[in-house]
Design an enzyme around this catalytic site. Structure first.
Site, PDB file in Angstrom:
ATOM      1  N   LYS A  79       0.813  -1.215   0.000  1.00  0.00           N
ATOM      2  CA  LYS A  79       0.000   0.000   0.000  1.00  0.00           C
ATOM      3  C   LYS A  79       0.849   1.269   0.000  1.00  0.00           C
ATOM      4  CE  LYS A  79      -0.721  -0.008   5.052  1.00  0.00           C
ATOM      5  NZ  LYS A  79      -0.028   1.254   5.360  1.00  0.00           N
ATOM      6  N   ASP A  80       2.137   1.180   0.369  1.00  0.00           N
ATOM      7  CA  ASP A  80       3.014   2.351   0.378  1.00  0.00           C
ATOM      8  C   ASP A  80       3.580   2.675  -0.995  1.00  0.00           C
ATOM      9  OD1 ASP A  80       2.667   2.619   3.113  1.00  0.00           O
ATOM     10  OD2 ASP A  80       4.502   1.524   3.619  1.00  0.00           O
ATOM     11  N   ARG A 131      -7.715   8.626   4.612  1.00  0.00           N
ATOM     12  CA  ARG A 131      -8.758   7.610   4.383  1.00  0.00           C
ATOM     13  C   ARG A 131      -9.464   7.264   5.685  1.00  0.00           C
ATOM     14  NH1 ARG A 131      -8.697   2.382   5.629  1.00  0.00           N
ATOM     15  NH2 ARG A 131      -6.472   2.461   6.091  1.00  0.00           N
ATOM     16  N   ARG A 132      -8.704   6.996   6.723  1.00  0.00           N
ATOM     17  CA  ARG A 132      -9.304   6.633   8.006  1.00  0.00           C
ATOM     18  C   ARG A 132     -10.085   7.801   8.604  1.00  0.00           C
ATOM     19  NH1 ARG A 132      -3.806   3.499   9.777  1.00  0.00           N
ATOM     20  NH2 ARG A 132      -4.370   1.420   9.014  1.00  0.00           N
ATOM     21  N   ARG A 149       1.560   9.855  14.428  1.00  0.00           N
ATOM     22  CA  ARG A 149       2.666   9.346  13.627  1.00  0.00           C
ATOM     23  C   ARG A 149       3.539   8.426  14.483  1.00  0.00           C
ATOM     24  NH1 ARG A 149       4.703  11.847   9.296  1.00  0.00           N
ATOM     25  NH2 ARG A 149       5.820   9.869   9.141  1.00  0.00           N
ATOM     26  N   ARG A 155       3.021   4.219  18.302  1.00  0.00           N
ATOM     27  CA  ARG A 155       1.619   4.652  18.288  1.00  0.00           C
ATOM     28  C   ARG A 155       0.859   4.032  19.463  1.00  0.00           C
ATOM     29  NH1 ARG A 155      -0.156   4.809  11.867  1.00  0.00           N
ATOM     30  NH2 ARG A 155       1.873   5.461  11.065  1.00  0.00           N
ATOM     31  N   CYS A 243      -1.149   8.618  -0.595  1.00  0.00           N
ATOM     32  CA  CYS A 243      -1.463   8.710   0.838  1.00  0.00           C
ATOM     33  C   CYS A 243      -2.395   9.879   1.148  1.00  0.00           C
ATOM     34  CB  CYS A 243      -0.176   8.848   1.651  1.00  0.00           C
ATOM     35  SG  CYS A 243       0.830   7.355   1.681  1.00  0.00           S
TER      36      CYS A 243
END
Length: 297
Positions: A79-80, A131-132, A149, A155, A243
Site C-alpha cells: 500500500k506504500d 482515508r481513516r 505518527r 503509536r 497517501c
C-alpha cells in the site's frame, strides 16, 4: 546464483517483513542479506501524510538504492508503493496476503459495548490517514480525530500514555509483531464497512526489470491475492491517488465473481461515500466502479 541484497526500512515491522522475505527466498534456494535504508517518511515525524509533499514517502530512497544497484530487492508494504513503477523497476512478486482490515484500539475507560465500533461518542481517535479520518467522520461523526505518527509500537505507547482515547492501525502489522493488546478493547473493523487501503495486508517485492532472477521470484506470488491487489491499485492509479487521497478499496473473489467495495471523500474532513459492485471481468469492474464513484462526486 549470487546473493540478493534486500533493502528495507528499519522499523520493527519493516524488519519483520525483510526477515520474512529472507525465509521465502531461502525456500526457493536464494541466499540473501538485509540492508537498512532511511526514508523521508521515517525522517519527518511531525506532519500527517496529507501535509507532506509528493508521494512515495516510505519508498523513494529504497527505489533509488535499487536503481543504483546498492540493493537487489526491496520489500514494501504494497500500500506504500506508488501505483506507477519508476522506469527500470517492476514488482517481482506478491506473496500471500495477510489480514486486510483495520483495527480500532480503545482505552478500556472509553469503550462502550453497545456503541458503534464500541467507542465513546466523545472519543479522541488518533490517525494520520486521510482515508481513516474520512471514514471515521462518516461512522463516528461525534468523535474527534488527531494526527498520529510513529511506528506501530510508538503509536500504541501514545495510546497507553493517554494521548488518545483510541487509535486505528492495520491488523496485519499488529499480528506480524505479535503485540500484546490485552489492556485495550480491540475492535476489528469489517473491511466491507470500514474500507482498508488498496493492497493493505499485502507485501510487494520490487526489483530491477532486467534482473535475471525475476522468473525465479515469480513463484513466490499468490496469484489470487495479486489479482485482487491489482484491481484495488488500478482504481487508485486511475483516481491519481496516494497517501493524501481519502480512498479505500477492498476486493475479494468467490468462484469467478469479484466483489469490490470502495470508500472515497473530497478531503479528510469530509465523510466518505461508499460504493460496491461485483462482476467477473476485472477491467469492466474497475471501469464501472470509476463511473460510480464519479457519479457520487
Amino acid at each position: 546464483m549470487s546473493k540478493i541484497i534486500i533493502g528495507t526500512r528499519g522499523s520493527d515491522l519493516a524488519l519483520w517483513q525483510a526477515n520474512h522475505t529472507q525465509e521465502l527466498l531461502s525456500s526457493i534456494g536464494i541466499e540473501s542479506e538485509i540492508t537498512i535504508i532511511k526514508t523521508q517518511g521515517d525522517k519527518i515525524q511531525h506532519l500527517s501524510f496529507d501535509k507532506m509533499e509528493g508521494k512515495g514517502f516510505f519508498t523513494k530512497e529504497i527505489e533509488e538504492a535499487l536503481l543504483s544497484g546498492a540493493v537487489d530487492l526491496a520489500v514494501h508494504s504494497h500500500k506504500d508503493l506508488e501505483t506507477r513503477q519508476p522506469e527500470g523497476l517492476c514488482i517481482a512478486a506478491v506473496p500471500n496476503r495477510s489480514f486486510v482490515e483495520d483495527v480500532l484500539l480503545i482505552r478500556k475507560e472509553k469503550a462502550v459495548q453497545n456503541a458503534k465500533f464500541k467507542v465513546a461518542e466523545d472519543a479522541v481517535i488518533g490517525t494520520s490517514s486521510a482515508r481513516r479520518k474520512s471514514q471515521l467522520k462518516f461512522h463516528l461523526p461525534q468523535c474527534t480525530t488527531n494526527d498520529l505518527r510513529g511506528n506501530v509500537p510508538t503509536r500504541i505507547d501514545k495510546l497507553r500514555q493517554g494521548q488518545y482515547d483510541a487509535i486505528v492501525l492495520a491488523k496485519a502489522g499488529i499480528k506480524r509483531l505479535e503485540l500484546d493488546l490485552s489492556e485495550f478493547e480491540v475492535v476489528d473493523l469489517e473491511p466491507t464497512e470500514f474500507i482498508p487501503a488498496p493492497a493493505q495486508g499485502a507485501l510487494a517485492f520490487q526489483m530491477r526489470d532486467n534482473d535475471p532472477r525475476l522468473d525465479q521470484l515469480k513463484q513466490l506470488t499468490n496469484t489470487s491475492d495479486a489479482a485482487n491487489v491489482r484491481i484495488e491499485r488500478t482504481l487508485l492509479r486511475e483516481l491519481d491517488g496516494g497517501c493524501q487521497l481519502p480512498f479505500g478499496a477492498h476486493c475479494t473473489k468467490e468462484g469467478d465473481q469479484y466483489h469490490l467495495f470502495c470508500a472515497i471523500a473530497e478531503s479528510a474532513e469530509a465523510p466518505s461515500r461508499y460504493a460496491s459492485l461485483q462482476g467477473t471481468d476485472p477491467v469492466s469492474l474497475v471501469e464501472d466502479m470509476l463511473m460510480m464513484l464519479k457519479k457520487k462526486a
